[in-house]
Write an enzyme that holds these catalytic residues in place. Structure first.
Site, mmCIF file in Angstrom:
data_model
loop_
_atom_site.group_PDB
_atom_site.id
_atom_site.type_symbol
_atom_site.label_atom_id
_atom_site.label_comp_id
_atom_site.label_asym_id
_atom_site.label_seq_id
_atom_site.Cartn_x
_atom_site.Cartn_y
_atom_site.Cartn_z
ATOM 1 N N HIS A 1 41.664 51.808 42.179
ATOM 2 C CA HIS A 1 41.362 50.608 41.400
ATOM 3 C C HIS A 1 39.870 50.283 41.399
ATOM 4 C CE1 HIS A 1 42.065 46.831 39.414
ATOM 5 N NE2 HIS A 1 41.586 46.132 40.427
ATOM 6 N N SER B 1 39.055 44.756 36.177
ATOM 7 C CA SER B 1 40.126 43.972 36.783
ATOM 8 C C SER B 1 40.184 42.566 36.167
ATOM 9 C CB SER B 1 39.943 43.944 38.305
ATOM 10 O OG SER B 1 41.133 43.590 38.954
#
Length: 257
Positions: A237, A88
């Site tokens: 994610h 990320s």
């Protein structure tokens, strides 16, 4: 320099050091289990990014700055190049470093992020943490109850609470929340960095995530011409937390290829 957690190789190192850069609101501690397992043949160093964990507090949070932080750590470790894994926000910092200082990196793993600007905004979560009256908190259960009024997802609350230091009285966040909120446009954005990283790069995503889309691949390949793509089924994610064994094995195969 950034705070680091070093995991020495279990045997004589047979591969370059692996550096791990966590995502927004995380820390190097979040990667402990995966880092220890990957340290069977190499040293693994997990960093706390600026304004996170035990690393220094700064007034800004741009990707050129985060990449420079990572470069300083890598140069302190000894022989380069190293392998670099970023998730990320940490993945964007890793890409920024790969494009501007490619000599420092042998292989790159980017976990569930693309070199693009995103429209989503994470300031709500920073405000939710900052609004808790920590003077009334003595246990993790109390902190979770207070945070639940602002954040519904129990898994997300559990992740954020890993950054709450309950040993302090009153407790404190190991996050520079005002700066992270103010710098959010930079964090969810991308500086438009030009360059080419002409070494192997793995873009590893969760099959249920929407962060790396098919339309991003052209942009990725322009900057990372040796990019490979892989998905972990059943993961979103937070793929390294949701499917840790699958994540670890995929990373291992790529780094040792």
């Amino acid at each position: 320099m950034l705070a680091t957690i070093r995991h020495p190789a279990a045997t004589a190192p047979e591969a370059p050091t692996l550096v791990i850069a966590h995502g927004l609101y995380g820390s190097g501690r979040n990667w402990g289990v995966i880092a220890r397992r990957l340290a069977d043949r190499r040293e693994v160093v997990a960093v706390d990014m600026r304004n996170h964990g035990e690393s220094p507090r700064f007034p800004t949070q741009s990707y050129p700055e985060m990449a420079a932080d990572l470069a300083e750590v890598i140069e302190s470790l000894g022989p380069q190049p190293v392998d670099l894994l970023g998730h990320s926000m940490g993945g964007k910092a890793a890409m920024q470093l790969a494009l501007t200082r490619p000599e420092l990196i042998r292989r790159l793993v980017v976990a569930d992020i693309a070199p693009v600007a995103y429209a989503h905004d994470q300031t709500r979560n920073a405000r939710a943490m900052a609004e808790i009256d920590l003077s009334r908190i003595t246990t993790r259960a109390e902190a979770d109850a207070a945070l639940s009024a602002r954040i519904d997802d129990p898994a997300l609350r559990a992740f954020f609470l890993q950054s709450l230091d309950l040993r302090q009285r009153p407790p404190r966040w190991r996050l520079n929340l005002p700066v992270l909120e103010a710098e959010m446009p930079k964090i969810v954005g991308w500086p438009g960095t030009l360059g080419v990283f002409d070494h192997p790069a793995l873009f590893l995503t969760g099959a249920e995530s929407r962060y790396v889309l098919p339309e991003h691949r052209e942009t990725i390949r322009a900057l990372f011409p040796k990019a490979r793509f892989a998905k972990i089924p059943g993961a979103g994610h937070w793929l390294h937390a949701e499917k840790p064994r699958e994540f670890e094995e995929t990373v291992r195969v790529f780094l040792e290829a």
